[in-house]
Design a protein around this motif. Sequence first.
Motif, PDB file in Angstrom:
ATOM      1  N   SER A 126      -5.230  18.035  -0.968  1.00 22.08           N
ATOM      2  CA  SER A 126      -5.352  19.444  -0.577  1.00 22.08           C
ATOM      3  C   SER A 126      -6.616  20.063  -1.170  1.00 22.08           C
ATOM      4  N   GLU A 127      -7.000  19.640  -2.355  1.00 21.83           N
ATOM      5  CA  GLU A 127      -8.194  20.184  -2.998  1.00 21.83           C
ATOM      6  C   GLU A 127      -9.484  19.737  -2.303  1.00 21.83           C
ATOM      7  N   TYR A 128      -9.553  18.458  -1.933  1.00 22.12           N
ATOM      8  CA  TYR A 128     -10.767  17.891  -1.343  1.00 22.12           C
ATOM      9  C   TYR A 128     -10.766  17.848   0.187  1.00 22.12           C
ATOM     10  N   GLY A 129      -9.619  18.090   0.808  1.00 25.49           N
ATOM     11  CA  GLY A 129      -9.548  17.952   2.261  1.00 25.49           C
ATOM     12  C   GLY A 129      -9.578  16.486   2.676  1.00 25.49           C
ATOM     13  N   ILE A 130      -8.802  15.666   1.988  1.00 26.72           N
ATOM     14  CA  ILE A 130      -8.783  14.220   2.238  1.00 26.72           C
ATOM     15  C   ILE A 130      -8.266  13.938   3.647  1.00 26.72           C
ATOM     16  N   LYS A 131      -8.981  13.047   4.350  1.00 27.72           N
ATOM     17  CA  LYS A 131      -8.608  12.648   5.714  1.00 27.72           C
ATOM     18  C   LYS A 131      -7.859  11.322   5.734  1.00 27.72           C
ATOM     19  N   SER A 132      -8.165  10.434   4.764  1.00 28.19           N
ATOM     20  CA  SER A 132      -7.463   9.148   4.734  1.00 28.19           C
ATOM     21  C   SER A 132      -7.366   8.630   3.301  1.00 28.19           C
ATOM     22  N   VAL A 133      -6.310   7.851   3.087  1.00 26.77           N
ATOM     23  CA  VAL A 133      -6.037   7.244   1.789  1.00 26.77           C
ATOM     24  C   VAL A 133      -5.666   5.792   2.041  1.00 26.77           C
ATOM     25  N   ASP A 134      -6.226   4.891   1.232  1.00 29.92           N
ATOM     26  CA  ASP A 134      -5.808   3.501   1.335  1.00 29.92           C
ATOM     27  C   ASP A 134      -5.831   2.860  -0.042  1.00 29.92           C
ATOM     28  N   TRP A 139     -15.867   4.619   3.597  1.00 26.55           N
ATOM     29  CA  TRP A 139     -16.983   4.322   2.705  1.00 26.55           C
ATOM     30  C   TRP A 139     -18.256   4.051   3.504  1.00 26.55           C
ATOM     31  N   VAL A 140     -19.214   4.973   3.416  1.00 22.02           N
ATOM     32  CA  VAL A 140     -20.515   4.829   4.081  1.00 22.02           C
ATOM     33  C   VAL A 140     -21.584   5.108   3.028  1.00 22.02           C
ATOM     34  N   ALA A 141     -22.434   4.106   2.774  1.00 19.83           N
ATOM     35  CA  ALA A 141     -23.444   4.230   1.725  1.00 19.83           C
ATOM     36  C   ALA A 141     -24.850   4.219   2.302  1.00 19.83           C
ATOM     37  N   GLN A 146       0.836  -1.200   0.000  1.00 15.33           N
ATOM     38  CA  GLN A 146       0.000   0.000   0.000  1.00 15.33           C
ATOM     39  C   GLN A 146       0.871   1.250   0.000  1.00 15.33           C
ATOM     40  N   GLU A 147       1.903   1.263   0.805  1.00 14.34           N
ATOM     41  CA  GLU A 147       2.779   2.425   0.907  1.00 14.34           C
ATOM     42  C   GLU A 147       3.485   2.695  -0.418  1.00 14.34           C
ATOM     43  N   GLU A 148       3.950   1.631  -1.106  1.00 19.18           N
ATOM     44  CA  GLU A 148       4.629   1.791  -2.390  1.00 19.18           C
ATOM     45  C   GLU A 148       3.674   2.321  -3.462  1.00 19.18           C
ATOM     46  N   VAL A 149       2.443   1.824  -3.450  1.00 18.22           N
ATOM     47  CA  VAL A 149       1.445   2.269  -4.424  1.00 18.22           C
ATOM     48  C   VAL A 149       1.154   3.754  -4.226  1.00 18.22           C
ATOM     49  N   ILE A 150       0.880   4.145  -2.999  1.00 13.54           N
ATOM     50  CA  ILE A 150       0.572   5.553  -2.722  1.00 13.54           C
ATOM     51  C   ILE A 150       1.776   6.439  -3.050  1.00 13.54           C
ATOM     52  N   ALA A 151       2.972   5.979  -2.727  1.00 14.64           N
ATOM     53  CA  ALA A 151       4.181   6.757  -3.025  1.00 14.64           C
ATOM     54  C   ALA A 151       4.353   6.971  -4.529  1.00 14.64           C
ATOM     55  N   ALA A 152       3.997   5.975  -5.333  1.00 12.22           N
ATOM     56  CA  ALA A 152       4.142   6.083  -6.789  1.00 12.22           C
ATOM     57  C   ALA A 152       3.219   7.145  -7.384  1.00 12.22           C
ATOM     58  N   TYR A 153       2.159   7.469  -6.671  1.00 10.94           N
ATOM     59  CA  TYR A 153       1.190   8.472  -7.135  1.00 10.94           C
ATOM     60  C   TYR A 153       1.116   9.659  -6.170  1.00 10.94           C
ATOM     61  N   ARG A 154       2.151   9.852  -5.385  1.00 10.76           N
ATOM     62  CA  ARG A 154       2.163  10.854  -4.309  1.00 10.76           C
ATOM     63  C   ARG A 154       1.763  12.238  -4.792  1.00 10.76           C
ATOM     64  N   ASP A 155       2.305  12.720  -5.901  1.00 10.49           N
ATOM     65  CA  ASP A 155       1.994  14.078  -6.361  1.00 10.49           C
ATOM     66  C   ASP A 155       0.503  14.236  -6.638  1.00 10.49           C
ATOM     67  N   PHE A 207      -8.642  -5.903  -9.817  1.00 10.62           N
ATOM     68  CA  PHE A 207      -8.286  -4.486  -9.791  1.00 10.62           C
ATOM     69  C   PHE A 207      -7.568  -4.139  -8.498  1.00 10.62           C
ATOM     70  N   LYS A 208      -6.852  -3.015  -8.570  1.00  9.91           N
ATOM     71  CA  LYS A 208      -6.223  -2.398  -7.402  1.00  9.91           C
ATOM     72  C   LYS A 208      -6.530  -0.919  -7.505  1.00  9.91           C
ATOM     73  N   CYS A 209      -7.102  -0.346  -6.452  1.00  7.02           N
ATOM     74  CA  CYS A 209      -7.497   1.069  -6.457  1.00  7.02           C
ATOM     75  C   CYS A 209      -6.971   1.801  -5.238  1.00  7.02           C
ATOM     76  N   ILE A 210      -6.615   3.048  -5.454  1.00  8.31           N
ATOM     77  CA  ILE A 210      -6.378   3.972  -4.350  1.00  8.31           C
ATOM     78  C   ILE A 210      -7.724   4.609  -4.041  1.00  8.31           C
ATOM     79  N   ARG A 211      -8.086   4.608  -2.757  1.00 11.98           N
ATOM     80  CA  ARG A 211      -9.339   5.232  -2.323  1.00 11.98           C
ATOM     81  C   ARG A 211      -8.994   6.432  -1.453  1.00 11.98           C
ATOM     82  N   LEU A 212      -9.699   7.528  -1.661  1.00 12.49           N
ATOM     83  CA  LEU A 212      -9.469   8.749  -0.887  1.00 12.49           C
ATOM     84  C   LEU A 212     -10.771   9.140  -0.204  1.00 12.49           C
TER      85      LEU A 212
END
Length: 186
Positions: free
Chosen positions: A66-74, A162-164, A50-59, A150-155
């Motif tokens: 910063s645009e959405y005010g994200i609290k968590s990423v996985d 995720w609450v539906a 997970q850390e490597e995936v997020i790091a690859a798309y860090r920018d 699939f593999k997805c980054i969720r923000l």
Amino acid sequence: MSRLAIYNEHSSAPTETYTDHVAIAGQLGRLGVRFERWEATTALAANATQEEVIAAYRDSVDRLSSEYGIKSVDVVSLRPDHPQKEELRQKFLDEHVHSDFEVRFFVDGEGVFYLHVDDRVYVVLCEQGDLISVPAGVAHWFDMGKNPNFKCIRLFTIPDGWVAESTNSGIASSFPDYDNFVAMQA
């Protein structure tokens, strides 16, 4: 190839179909849905953490955070051999809404988002490199198919993730599921 098929709510065939990424983004942008392409800054192994995936798309992740005010990423990953694949698939198949954006970036594989806006259903085949951000309150559902891959980054902007809230409309069963939609495109 990413694809957008637009259906009238009560039709069995799309009225419009798009495969050009810019055209898809333009159509979805009219609904307030963000659709863009991201590229990794480094190569990723199939078994990247997970850390490597997020790091690859860090920018890109930082820009959206910063645009959405994200609290968590996985990172979520489902493969055809997952023992709970059918149970997990069922969780997303009914039309629902969220009080938060639903932001997904496809690191690899694919899945289909169905957006129900007014009297139309927008069926979006997302693939590796696609980011989709469905605004809060937009009725939608997701299908990963009988053999998800699939593999997805969720923000998330809310701590609970995720609450539906189901719409109880039953409309999802009126449209081709992932497997049928992909087969129709072949």
